[in-house]
Write an enzyme that holds these catalytic residues in place. Structure first.
Site, PDB file in Angstrom:
ATOM      1  N   GLU A 154      43.786 -24.321  22.662  1.00 47.55           N
ATOM      2  CA  GLU A 154      44.284 -25.223  23.691  1.00 47.55           C
ATOM      3  C   GLU A 154      45.422 -26.095  23.145  1.00 47.55           C
ATOM      4  O   GLU A 154      45.524 -26.286  21.926  1.00 47.55           O
ATOM      5  CB  GLU A 154      43.137 -26.139  24.146  1.00 47.55           C
ATOM      6  CG  GLU A 154      42.014 -25.410  24.881  1.00 47.55           C
ATOM      7  CD  GLU A 154      42.335 -25.140  26.350  1.00 47.55           C
ATOM      8  OE1 GLU A 154      43.492 -24.808  26.667  1.00 47.55           O
ATOM      9  OE2 GLU A 154      41.404 -25.251  27.162  1.00 47.55           O
ATOM     10  N   HIS A 180      47.977 -21.925  26.575  1.00 44.15           N
ATOM     11  CA  HIS A 180      46.989 -21.557  25.548  1.00 44.15           C
ATOM     12  C   HIS A 180      46.973 -20.042  25.307  1.00 44.15           C
ATOM     13  O   HIS A 180      47.294 -19.250  26.179  1.00 44.15           O
ATOM     14  CB  HIS A 180      45.590 -22.120  25.841  1.00 44.15           C
ATOM     15  CG  HIS A 180      44.795 -21.444  26.908  1.00 44.15           C
ATOM     16  ND1 HIS A 180      44.198 -22.128  27.940  1.00 44.15           N
ATOM     17  CD2 HIS A 180      44.447 -20.147  27.101  1.00 44.15           C
ATOM     18  CE1 HIS A 180      43.540 -21.283  28.705  1.00 44.15           C
ATOM     19  NE2 HIS A 180      43.675 -20.074  28.222  1.00 44.15           N
ATOM     20  N   ASP A 215      37.926 -14.391  21.820  1.00 44.61           N
ATOM     21  CA  ASP A 215      37.141 -15.598  22.072  1.00 44.61           C
ATOM     22  C   ASP A 215      35.864 -15.318  22.859  1.00 44.61           C
ATOM     23  O   ASP A 215      35.658 -14.216  23.381  1.00 44.61           O
ATOM     24  CB  ASP A 215      38.000 -16.647  22.800  1.00 44.61           C
ATOM     25  CG  ASP A 215      38.804 -16.055  23.976  1.00 44.61           C
ATOM     26  OD1 ASP A 215      38.479 -14.934  24.407  1.00 44.61           O
ATOM     27  OD2 ASP A 215      39.735 -16.720  24.439  1.00 44.61           O
ATOM     28  N   ASN A 266      48.562 -23.546  30.772  1.00 42.79           N
ATOM     29  CA  ASN A 266      48.961 -24.673  29.908  1.00 42.79           C
ATOM     30  C   ASN A 266      49.496 -24.162  28.556  1.00 42.79           C
ATOM     31  O   ASN A 266      49.667 -24.936  27.627  1.00 42.79           O
ATOM     32  CB  ASN A 266      47.782 -25.633  29.687  1.00 42.79           C
ATOM     33  CG  ASN A 266      46.588 -24.963  29.008  1.00 42.79           C
ATOM     34  OD1 ASN A 266      46.647 -23.792  28.640  1.00 42.79           O
ATOM     35  ND2 ASN A 266      45.505 -25.706  28.842  1.00 42.79           N
TER      36      ASN A 266
HETATM   37  C1  GLP Z   1      41.310 -17.580  29.445  1.00 45.98           C
HETATM   38  C2  GLP Z   1      41.191 -16.771  28.141  1.00 45.98           C
HETATM   39  C3  GLP Z   1      42.534 -16.362  27.629  1.00 45.98           C
HETATM   40  C4  GLP Z   1      43.353 -15.829  28.785  1.00 45.98           C
HETATM   41  C5  GLP Z   1      43.703 -16.965  29.705  1.00 45.98           C
HETATM   42  C6  GLP Z   1      44.442 -16.536  30.969  1.00 45.98           C
HETATM   43  O1  GLP Z   1      40.866 -18.867  29.361  1.00 45.98           O
HETATM   44  N1  GLP Z   1      40.470 -17.411  27.102  1.00 45.98           N
HETATM   45  O2  GLP Z   1      42.382 -15.398  26.593  1.00 45.98           O
HETATM   46  O3  GLP Z   1      44.546 -15.259  28.314  1.00 45.98           O
HETATM   47  O4  GLP Z   1      42.585 -17.742  30.032  1.00 45.98           O
HETATM   48  O5  GLP Z   1      43.583 -15.971  31.877  1.00 45.98           O
HETATM   49  P1  GLP Z   1      44.018 -15.096  33.113  1.00 45.98           P
HETATM   50  O6  GLP Z   1      44.490 -13.823  32.544  1.00 45.98           O
HETATM   51  O7  GLP Z   1      42.792 -14.935  33.934  1.00 45.98           O
HETATM   52  O8  GLP Z   1      45.091 -15.855  33.812  1.00 45.98           O
END
Ligand code: GLP
Length: 251
Positions: A143, A138, A67, A136
């Site tokens: 989402e 995702h 992404d 959440n």
């Molecule tokens: C972000 C990314 C995801 C990631 C998630 C968790 O928004 N788009 O790919 O897995 O949030 O992030 P973190 O690893 O910082 O908890």
């Protein structure tokens, strides 16, 4: 599905890096689906260390990221393009031309999604998809929603995600409200999926994803339908699962 329990973030990172290394050694021209966020930083650090020792070779690896924020260009230090260069690409011998990330600056959503899907198809699919998980549920930026999005699309980020990601920005107002993300079908088409999670904040999402109903309200729950998923998570992230007395063989 196999769940690997680790003591902490460092052990999670080493185990995840080991799984990625095995993939790279068995197939030097692997297509790796890569993720951003704080979860994979330690994994990338470990891969860099092993590359520097001469144990890993990225010269034929192709990578495709999940992404990118819409509206941020690749030089913005909050863009995922910047993140990938800073945390991995600049430190290993991957060829920049073999690394793909959605173009956050493309305003024409249809055009960008079609371009990115074409790249994924042309690469012949993803051998190993690394995933973090949002609190959440995702994955990528898919989402919670009332349907599963199939391929690359542009999403409106939820307030929960905007708030969670605000920690990387000077203020919450600077967090982009939209992002490009590969879809659930792109992720599910990967031959192997490696999901990493650490910390108590992920415990509820991880429990719902692995043991709850399969629903787009918790996007990661779709992984229950994939045949080859490895979960590498620390004790804190697994705390809700440990509570239900899951068969110890799982952990
Ligand atoms: C972000 C990314 C995801 C990631 C998630 C968790 O928004 N788009 O790919 O897995 O949030 O992030 P973190 O690893 O910082 O908890």
């Amino acid at each position: 599905m196999r769940i690997y329990k680790t003591k902490n973030y460092d052990e999670m990172s080493r185990k995840a890096a080991n799984i990625i290394s095995a993939q790279m050694i068995l197939k030097p021209e692997s297509v790796l689906g890569l993720a951003t966020g704080s979860s994979p930083i330690g994994t990338y650090k470990q891969l860099i260390e092993w590359y520097k020792k001469g144990d890993l070779d990225f010269s034929q690896i192709r990578s495709i990221n999940l992404d990118e924020y819409k509206g941020l260009d690749a030089s913005n230090d909050q863009s995922y393009a910047y993140f990938m260069r800073h945390n991995l690409f600049d430190h290993v011998n991957i060829q920049p031309a073999n690394t793909y990330i959605p173009n956050g600056m493309e305003k024409d959503v249809e055009k960008e999604c079609a371009r990115y899907n074409k790249i994924i198809h042309k690469l012949g699919g993803i051998d190993l998809q690394l995933l973090g998980i949002g609190s959440n549920g995702h994955i990528g930026f898919n989402e919670p929603s009332d349907s599963f999005a199939k391929e690359t699309h542009c999403v409106d980020l939820t307030n929960a995600t905007i708030q969670a990601n605000a920690r990387f920005f000077d203020s919450i107002d600077e967090v982009p409200k939209q992002a490009y993300t590969t879809g659930i079908k792109n992720i599910m088409n990967a031959k192997h999926i490696l999901l990493i999670a650490n910390g108590e904040k992920k415990a509820d999402a991880l429990y719902r994803s692995l043991f709850g109903p399969i629903t787009p309200a918790c996007p990661a729950s779709i992984l229950q339908l994939h045949d080859d998923v490895s979960i590498v998570a620390d004790e804190a992230a697994l705390s809700e699962i440990i509570k239900i007395n899951v068969n110890e063989d799982w952990l």
